[in-house]
Write a protein that holds these residues in place. Structure first.
Motif, short mmCIF file in Angstrom:
data_model
loop_
_atom_site.label_atom_id
_atom_site.label_comp_id
_atom_site.label_asym_id
_atom_site.label_seq_id
_atom_site.Cartn_x
_atom_site.Cartn_y
_atom_site.Cartn_z
N THR A 158 0.85 -1.18 0.00
CA THR A 158 0.00 0.00 0.00
C THR A 158 0.88 1.23 0.00
N THR A 213 -6.81 12.64 -6.86
CA THR A 213 -6.87 11.26 -7.34
C THR A 213 -5.51 10.61 -7.18
N ILE A 214 -5.49 9.49 -6.48
CA ILE A 214 -4.27 8.74 -6.29
C ILE A 214 -4.22 7.61 -7.31
N SER A 215 -3.03 7.34 -7.82
CA SER A 215 -2.87 6.24 -8.77
C SER A 215 -1.44 5.71 -8.66
N THR A 261 -8.58 2.36 -3.52
CA THR A 261 -8.21 3.69 -3.07
C THR A 261 -9.16 4.20 -1.99
N TYR A 265 -9.74 8.14 0.39
CA TYR A 265 -9.33 9.52 0.51
C TYR A 265 -9.84 10.15 1.81
N ALA A 272 -4.53 10.27 1.07
CA ALA A 272 -5.04 9.23 0.18
C ALA A 272 -4.16 8.00 0.29
N ARG A 273 -4.73 6.86 -0.06
CA ARG A 273 -3.97 5.61 -0.06
C ARG A 273 -4.43 4.75 -1.22
N ILE A 274 -3.53 3.89 -1.67
CA ILE A 274 -3.86 2.97 -2.75
C ILE A 274 -3.23 1.63 -2.41
#
Length: 120
Positions: A32, A67-69, A56, A58, A48-50
């Motif tokens: 992660t 936006t996380i990617s 995802t 937020y 944020a985390r992915i």
């Protein structure tokens, strides 16, 4: 594992920036990744985390704007920040965790931070 965050800068309110976090090592895809920020005089806060699988989540303060990617082939994570506000001004940090967590204490490797300044 080493993490390097970059892409910060000065932007006017309403503008956009994209932060990047480059990771060393061959296990980037297994972890992660998260973004946190710390404004002057304030505590660090989760943004944020992915997950390794691309899930995802937020913080409410940035939901719908950020936006996380991630691109596992490039060992890089991104944070696209739109509709920036002066209160988004902070040093932004990327970090790695073995858990899908929003708690900073669950992250064991941190980048050096990149400064984002949003002018009104």
């Amino acid at each position: 594992v080493q993490l390097q965050a970059f892409g910060g800068g000065l932007v006017q309110a309403g503008g956009s920036l994209r932060l990047s976090c480059a990771a060393s090592g061959r296990t980037f895809s297994a972890y992660t990744m998260g973004w946190f920020r710390q404004a002057p005089g304030k505590e660090r806060e989760f943004m944020a985390r992915i997950s390794s699988g691309g899930h995802t989540s937020y913080a409410d303060s940035v939901k719908g704007r950020f936006t996380i990617s991630r691109d596992n082939a490039k060992n890089t994570m991104y944070l696209q920040m739109n509709s920036l506000k002066p209160e988004d001004t902070a040093v932004y940090y990327c970090a790695k965790s073995s858990r899908f967590s929003s708690l900073g204490d669950d992250y064991d490797y941190w980048g050096q931070g990149t400064l984002v300044t949003v002018s009104s």
